[in-house]
Design a protein around this motif. Structure first.
Motif, PDB file in Angstrom:
ATOM      1  N   ALA A 211     -25.525 -21.724  33.636  1.00  0.00           N
ATOM      2  CA  ALA A 211     -25.359 -21.883  35.079  1.00  0.00           C
ATOM      3  C   ALA A 211     -23.987 -21.363  35.526  1.00  0.00           C
ATOM      4  CB  ALA A 211     -25.514 -23.349  35.467  1.00  0.00           C
ATOM      5  N   GLU A 212     -22.963 -21.635  34.722  1.00  0.00           N
ATOM      6  CA  GLU A 212     -21.615 -21.153  35.041  1.00  0.00           C
ATOM      7  C   GLU A 212     -21.557 -19.621  34.986  1.00  0.00           C
ATOM      8  OE1 GLU A 212     -19.259 -23.209  32.193  1.00  0.00           O
ATOM      9  OE2 GLU A 212     -19.141 -25.070  33.368  1.00  0.00           O
ATOM     10  N   LYS A 213     -22.226 -19.040  33.963  1.00  0.00           N
ATOM     11  CA  LYS A 213     -22.259 -17.583  33.841  1.00  0.00           C
ATOM     12  C   LYS A 213     -23.003 -16.963  35.025  1.00  0.00           C
ATOM     13  CE  LYS A 213     -23.450 -15.920  29.828  1.00  0.00           C
ATOM     14  NZ  LYS A 213     -24.169 -15.770  28.544  1.00  0.00           N
ATOM     15  N   ALA A 214     -24.113 -17.604  35.415  1.00  0.00           N
ATOM     16  CA  ALA A 214     -24.908 -17.087  36.529  1.00  0.00           C
ATOM     17  C   ALA A 214     -24.109 -17.139  37.834  1.00  0.00           C
ATOM     18  CB  ALA A 214     -26.193 -17.897  36.673  1.00  0.00           C
ATOM     19  N   LYS A 215     -23.332 -18.209  38.015  1.00  0.00           N
ATOM     20  CA  LYS A 215     -22.526 -18.327  39.235  1.00  0.00           C
ATOM     21  C   LYS A 215     -21.461 -17.231  39.281  1.00  0.00           C
ATOM     22  CE  LYS A 215     -19.789 -21.521  42.007  1.00  0.00           C
ATOM     23  NZ  LYS A 215     -18.823 -20.490  42.378  1.00  0.00           N
TER      24      LYS A 215
END
Length: 214
Positions: A92-96
């Motif tokens: 999720a952090e990478k996607a953000k």
């Protein structure tokens, strides 16, 4: 005191969870566990899966009580759930970070009918939202119809020859070979663009300063 101790021992022995695992008595033990009402349906399933897993992996359960086995299974499940949650958080952090840096959109489709080969054409736009110039980018997408049925998968696009400056919107189109015998290709050709949904994932961005995002 003796009476209370004897009573506690009898109750302990009558609890099938306190019995030790044995291949010889497994069928009877399983029946007693199901009929004891001491386990929920989820616990019974978890216990069964763990015993099957041990059997397939060659791990011996001899000497352990069913309570011990259930405890091991629960601990393993909790550990896996924790690992999954951590992995999902990282993704999720990478996607953000990726979404904050670049946006890829599918903006149209058409069809090119050639004399020998035909193609479904997908038009796309890339907006560079970062302060750095994009040197290369790779993304993939899936296509769904208005019923949310997947009608296209495995579509990939790499851009390595054009640069995208900060705040620039880059547009282009990609040609994908059309096979008249493939249901997915036919559905994409015949569908109205407004009825299609595209799920896009940006896999990697390379900037001209040598840094990357993936």
């Amino acid at each position: 005191m003796t009476f209370l101790l004897l009573t506690a021992m009898l109750l302990s022995c009558s609890n099938p969870l306190n019995k030790k695992y044995s291949e010889a008595t497994l069928d009877q033990d399983s029946k007693e566990l199901r009929e004891s009402n001491k386990l929920t349906g989820e616990e019974l399933e978890l216990l069964g899966i763990w015993m099957v897993r041990a059997k397939l992996s060659g791990k011996s359960l001899e000497g352990k009580t069913y309570n011990d086995i259930l405890s091991d299974a629960k601990n393993y499940k909790l550990e896996q759930e924790k690992l999954k949650a951590e992995a999902e958080k990282i993704e999720a952090e990478k996607a953000k970070k990726m979404n904050d840096a670049v946006t890829v959109s599918i903006i149209g489709k058409s069809f090119d009918e050639g004399e020998w080969d035909s193609s479904n054409i997908i038009k796309y736009a890339i907006k560079n939202k970062s302060p750095k110039t994009i040197d290369a980018i790779k993304f993939n997408f899936k296509i769904f119809d208005k019923l949310d049925d997947k009608i296209g998968d495995g579509y990939e696009m790499s851009i390595t020859d054009d640069k995208i400056a900060p705040n620039q919107v880059y547009t282009n189109e990609a040609y994908y070979d059309y096979n008249q015998f493939m249901d997915m290709d036919i559905k994409i050709k015949n569908s109205n663009f407004k009825d299609l949904k595209f799920v896009i994932k940006v896999e990697k961005v390379v900037y001209t300063d040598g840094s990357t995002l993936e």
